[in-house]
Design a protein around this motif. Structure first.
Motif, short mmCIF file in Angstrom:
data_model
loop_
_atom_site.label_atom_id
_atom_site.label_comp_id
_atom_site.label_asym_id
_atom_site.label_seq_id
_atom_site.Cartn_x
_atom_site.Cartn_y
_atom_site.Cartn_z
N GLU A 14 0.83 -1.19 0.00
CA GLU A 14 0.00 0.00 0.00
C GLU A 14 0.87 1.25 0.00
O GLU A 14 1.99 1.23 0.52
CB GLU A 14 -0.91 0.01 1.23
N ILE A 15 0.33 2.30 -0.60
CA ILE A 15 1.02 3.59 -0.63
C ILE A 15 0.01 4.69 -0.29
O ILE A 15 -1.19 4.45 -0.28
CB ILE A 15 1.66 3.88 -2.02
N ALA A 16 0.50 5.88 -0.03
CA ALA A 16 -0.38 7.02 0.22
C ALA A 16 -0.63 7.73 -1.11
O ALA A 16 0.28 7.94 -1.91
CB ALA A 16 0.28 7.97 1.21
N CYS A 17 -1.89 8.08 -1.34
CA CYS A 17 -2.25 8.82 -2.56
C CYS A 17 -1.57 10.19 -2.49
O CYS A 17 -1.62 10.88 -1.47
CB CYS A 17 -3.76 8.99 -2.65
N PRO A 18 -0.92 10.64 -3.58
CA PRO A 18 -0.24 11.93 -3.57
C PRO A 18 -1.21 13.12 -3.49
O PRO A 18 -0.81 14.22 -3.14
CB PRO A 18 0.55 11.95 -4.87
N ASP A 19 -2.49 12.89 -3.78
CA ASP A 19 -3.44 14.00 -3.78
C ASP A 19 -4.20 14.10 -2.47
O ASP A 19 -4.26 15.15 -1.86
CB ASP A 19 -4.43 13.84 -4.94
N CYS A 20 -4.79 12.98 -2.01
CA CYS A 20 -5.63 13.03 -0.80
C CYS A 20 -4.98 12.37 0.41
O CYS A 20 -5.53 12.43 1.51
CB CYS A 20 -6.98 12.37 -1.07
N ALA A 21 -3.84 11.74 0.24
CA ALA A 21 -3.06 11.11 1.31
C ALA A 21 -3.76 9.90 1.92
O ALA A 21 -3.36 9.43 2.98
CB ALA A 21 -2.69 12.11 2.39
N GLU A 22 -4.80 9.38 1.29
CA GLU A 22 -5.44 8.15 1.77
C GLU A 22 -4.58 6.95 1.34
O GLU A 22 -3.87 7.01 0.33
CB GLU A 22 -6.85 8.00 1.18
N THR A 23 -4.65 5.87 2.10
CA THR A 23 -3.88 4.67 1.80
C THR A 23 -4.59 3.88 0.72
O THR A 23 -5.77 3.56 0.84
CB THR A 23 -3.72 3.81 3.06
N ILE A 24 -3.84 3.57 -0.35
CA ILE A 24 -4.39 2.79 -1.48
C ILE A 24 -3.42 1.67 -1.82
O ILE A 24 -2.27 1.68 -1.39
CB ILE A 24 -4.63 3.69 -2.72
N LYS A 29 -4.32 2.04 -10.16
CA LYS A 29 -4.13 3.00 -11.25
C LYS A 29 -4.90 4.30 -10.97
O LYS A 29 -4.55 5.35 -11.48
CB LYS A 29 -4.62 2.43 -12.59
N VAL A 30 -5.97 4.17 -10.14
CA VAL A 30 -6.81 5.31 -9.80
C VAL A 30 -7.09 5.26 -8.30
O VAL A 30 -7.41 4.20 -7.76
CB VAL A 30 -8.15 5.27 -10.58
N CYS A 31 -6.99 6.38 -7.61
CA CYS A 31 -7.30 6.44 -6.18
C CYS A 31 -8.80 6.27 -6.00
O CYS A 31 -9.59 6.98 -6.62
CB CYS A 31 -6.84 7.77 -5.59
N ARG A 32 -9.20 5.34 -5.14
CA ARG A 32 -10.61 5.08 -4.94
C ARG A 32 -11.29 6.16 -4.10
O ARG A 32 -12.51 6.23 -4.04
CB ARG A 32 -10.83 3.71 -4.31
N PHE A 33 -10.51 7.02 -3.46
CA PHE A 33 -11.08 8.07 -2.62
C PHE A 33 -11.29 9.37 -3.38
O PHE A 33 -12.34 9.99 -3.27
CB PHE A 33 -10.17 8.31 -1.40
N CYS A 34 -10.28 9.79 -4.15
CA CYS A 34 -10.39 11.08 -4.83
C CYS A 34 -10.45 10.96 -6.34
O CYS A 34 -10.68 11.94 -7.03
CB CYS A 34 -9.23 12.00 -4.43
N GLY A 35 -10.22 9.77 -6.89
CA GLY A 35 -10.30 9.58 -8.33
C GLY A 35 -9.06 10.00 -9.09
O GLY A 35 -9.05 10.04 -10.31
N LEU A 36 -7.98 10.27 -8.41
CA LEU A 36 -6.74 10.69 -9.05
C LEU A 36 -6.15 9.52 -9.82
O LEU A 36 -6.06 8.40 -9.31
CB LEU A 36 -5.73 11.18 -8.00
N ARG A 37 -5.76 9.76 -11.06
CA ARG A 37 -5.12 8.72 -11.86
C ARG A 37 -3.62 8.73 -11.59
O ARG A 37 -2.98 9.78 -11.62
CB ARG A 37 -5.37 8.96 -13.35
N LEU A 38 -3.11 7.56 -11.37
CA LEU A 38 -1.68 7.43 -11.08
C LEU A 38 -1.03 6.70 -12.24
O LEU A 38 -1.56 5.74 -12.77
CB LEU A 38 -1.48 6.63 -9.79
N SER A 39 0.16 7.15 -12.63
CA SER A 39 0.88 6.43 -13.68
C SER A 39 1.52 5.20 -13.07
O SER A 39 1.57 5.02 -11.86
CB SER A 39 1.94 7.34 -14.32
N ASP A 40 2.05 4.28 -13.90
CA ASP A 40 2.68 3.06 -13.40
C ASP A 40 3.85 3.38 -12.48
O ASP A 40 4.06 2.71 -11.48
CB ASP A 40 3.19 2.20 -14.58
N GLN A 41 4.58 4.41 -12.77
CA GLN A 41 5.75 4.77 -11.96
C GLN A 41 5.30 5.21 -10.56
O GLN A 41 5.91 4.84 -9.58
CB GLN A 41 6.51 5.91 -12.64
#
Length: 193
Positions: A14-24, A29-41
Motif C-alpha cells: 500500500e502507498i499514500a495517494c499523492p493527492d488526498c493522502a489516503e492509503t491505497i 491505477k486510480v485512487c478510490r477516494f479522490c479519483g486521481l489517476r496514477l501512472s505506473d511509476q
C-alpha cells in the motif's frame, strides 16, 4: 503500511495517494477516494508529483461545474434582458380617459368609493382591466382583485378569483362559475379588438 516478502525482496502493498493522502493499493491505477489517476511509476515507486495525471476526474469535475455555472449565468442574463427590454415593448399604452371612465364605473359599485386603490391597468381589446382594493362595509380592505370595464356596455365585472379548497361544493361551484364567466368576458373583449 503493510509489507510482504516475496523471494527475499521487500515489496510495498500500500502507498499514500499523492493527492488526498489516503492509503491505497500499490498496484492501483486510480485512487478510490479522490479519483486521481496514477501512472505506473507512481504506483510502484511511491508518490511523485511529476507522475500525477493532470486530467484527473476531480479536475474534470471542477471544469464541468465551472461550465455549468457559466451556462446558467448566460441563461439568466438572457431572461433578464428579455424581461427588462423586451417586456417594455409589449406593454400597451392605456388611454387616461379609459382609465377615468373605468374607475368611475367601478367606484359606483363600491360601498366606500373613496377607499379605492387601483393598480396594473392594461387593455384587453377595447376593455380596461386592472386590480382594485377597497374597504368593505365593515371598514376593512378586502385585498386586490381583478376587474374588467367594458366601455361599450359601461359594465364592470369583478373577479372573485379561484375558490378556496374546503368550501362546500355548492359554494365552490358558484365561485368557480363566476371566475370562469369573468375569464370568458375578458377573452371576448380581447377578440373584439
Amino acid at each position: 503500511m503493510e509489507s510482504a516478502k516475496a523471494g527475499g525482496v521487500h515489496m510495498v502493498d500500500e502507498i499514500a495517494c499523492p493527492d488526498c493522502a489516503e492509503t491505497i493499493k500499490a498496484e492501483a491505477k486510480v485512487c478510490r477516494f479522490c479519483g486521481l489517476r496514477l501512472s505506473d511509476q507512481a504506483a510502484t515507486s511511491g508518490p511523485a508529483p511529476s507522475s500525477v495525471d493532470k486530467d484527473s476526474p476531480r479536475q474534470a469535475h471542477v471544469w464541468k461545474n465551472v461550465a455549468a455555472v457559466i451556462a446558467i449565468g448566460f441563461v439568466v442574463s438572457v431572461l433578464i434582458y428579455l424581461q427588462v427590454y423586451e417586456g417594455d415593448k409589449s406593454k400597451s399604452y392605456v388611454d387616461s380617459s379609459l382609465i377615468e371612465a373605468g374607475q368611475s364605473a367601478v367606484a359606483r359599485q363600491l360601498s366606500d368609493p373613496a377607499s379605492a386603490q387601483y393598480r396594473n391597468f392594461s387593455t384587453a381589446g377595447d376593455c380596461l382591466t386592472g386590480e382594485i382594493n377597497a374597504k368593505n362595509r365593515l371598514g376593512g380592505y378586502v385585498g386586490f382583485q381583478d376587474f374588467l370595464y367594458d366601455p361599450r356596455t359601461k359594465a364592470v365585472y369583478l373577479d372573485v378569483g379561484l375558490p378556496e379548497t374546503g368550501l362546500p361544493f355548492d359554494l365552490w361551484k358558484e365561485q368557480m362559475n363566476e371566475h370562469t364567466a369573468f375569464i370568458d368576458k375578458r377573452t371576448n373583449c380581447s377578440r373584439r379588438a
